[in-house]
Design a protein around this motif. Sequence first.
Motif, PDB file in Angstrom:
ATOM      1  N   ILE A  56       0.839  -1.201   0.000  1.00 48.46           N
ATOM      2  CA  ILE A  56       0.000   0.000   0.000  1.00 48.46           C
ATOM      3  C   ILE A  56       0.873   1.250   0.000  1.00 48.46           C
ATOM      4  N   LEU A  60       0.732   4.099  -2.829  1.00 44.43           N
ATOM      5  CA  LEU A  60       0.498   5.513  -2.502  1.00 44.43           C
ATOM      6  C   LEU A  60       1.591   6.387  -3.106  1.00 44.43           C
ATOM      7  N   PRO A  73      -9.434   9.508   0.976  1.00 43.40           N
ATOM      8  CA  PRO A  73      -9.896   8.242   1.536  1.00 43.40           C
ATOM      9  C   PRO A  73     -11.191   7.773   0.875  1.00 43.40           C
ATOM     10  N   VAL A 104      -8.580   2.803   3.012  1.00 48.38           N
ATOM     11  CA  VAL A 104      -7.721   2.834   1.827  1.00 48.38           C
ATOM     12  C   VAL A 104      -8.577   2.651   0.572  1.00 48.38           C
ATOM     13  N   TRP A 106      -8.945   1.007  -2.163  1.00 54.08           N
ATOM     14  CA  TRP A 106      -8.272  -0.162  -2.704  1.00 54.08           C
ATOM     15  C   TRP A 106      -8.467  -0.325  -4.203  1.00 54.08           C
ATOM     16  N   TYR A 121      -8.425  -1.585   5.646  1.00 51.88           N
ATOM     17  CA  TYR A 121      -7.335  -0.761   6.175  1.00 51.88           C
ATOM     18  C   TYR A 121      -7.830   0.674   6.379  1.00 51.88           C
ATOM     19  N   TYR A 123      -7.357   4.623   6.736  1.00 50.54           N
ATOM     20  CA  TYR A 123      -6.453   5.519   5.993  1.00 50.54           C
ATOM     21  C   TYR A 123      -6.705   6.962   6.418  1.00 50.54           C
ATOM     22  N   VAL A 169      -1.599   4.457   7.547  1.00 44.46           N
ATOM     23  CA  VAL A 169      -2.507   3.344   7.246  1.00 44.46           C
ATOM     24  C   VAL A 169      -2.496   2.391   8.437  1.00 44.46           C
TER      25      VAL A 169
END
Length: 246
Positions: A56, A60, A73, A104, A106, A121, A123, A169
């Motif tokens: 991740i 990012l 987010p 996150v 995703w 997750y 974020y 995260v």
Amino acid sequence: MNRLPSRATPSRGFTLTELAVVLVVVALVLGGLLSPLATQMDVRMTAETRKDLADIREALLGFAVINGRFPCPAAATTASGVAGAGLEAAHDAGGNCPNASGVVPWVTLGVPETDAWGQRYTYRVTPAFAQRVSPPRSAAFDLGTAGTLDVRSATVGGTMVAGGLPVVVVSHGANGRGGYNRAGVQLPNGEVVDEIDNQLTNAGTAMANAVFVSRARNPDSGFDDEVGWVPRAILVSRMIGVGKLP
């Protein structure tokens, strides 16, 4: 002279006491086997989640290099499979993310939706680093702006682990407390103050503060979160490396 058939000697069965002893021994053996297995599973799932956190972070950084900002987010309460699930939230008219906290995104990043225990997750992004901008990058990248997020070893009296972070995260660990699942539902609050400090509030759109806790996993204490982040120095180095910063 014919012999009378001998009478078979009746077989002796187990007494209740003997059966109880056997069951106790079997339970002890199974318990001894299951305990190491559970430990091995926990180690494997922790390693898998830490790999996800590393992936991740790379995603990012890649997004930042391409877009000159970090993504907003995603909505924590949108169930998997529903339109918009996993996508970064749309910016408002001023180019700002509607919320600095969520899960996150995703789908936007092409990373796993959940950790090894099935929770999304969490974020959090420093708003200045996620503003929608014209190419090549957000002004925060140029001006040496520090992020507003810190990571400490404990909520109260903890030492600084990392400061001035653009993004953080969080995996909420094996107990999942405070995390959101695939259905967009939040699990019960954390069991200890450090765990509570890492979770989302206000229906998944905010957090209690800008301080996160990362310390040795200690499930016996109720804390089992895994925390990852992008240091600003690595972000700047990556941007310089691809010619996006002088």
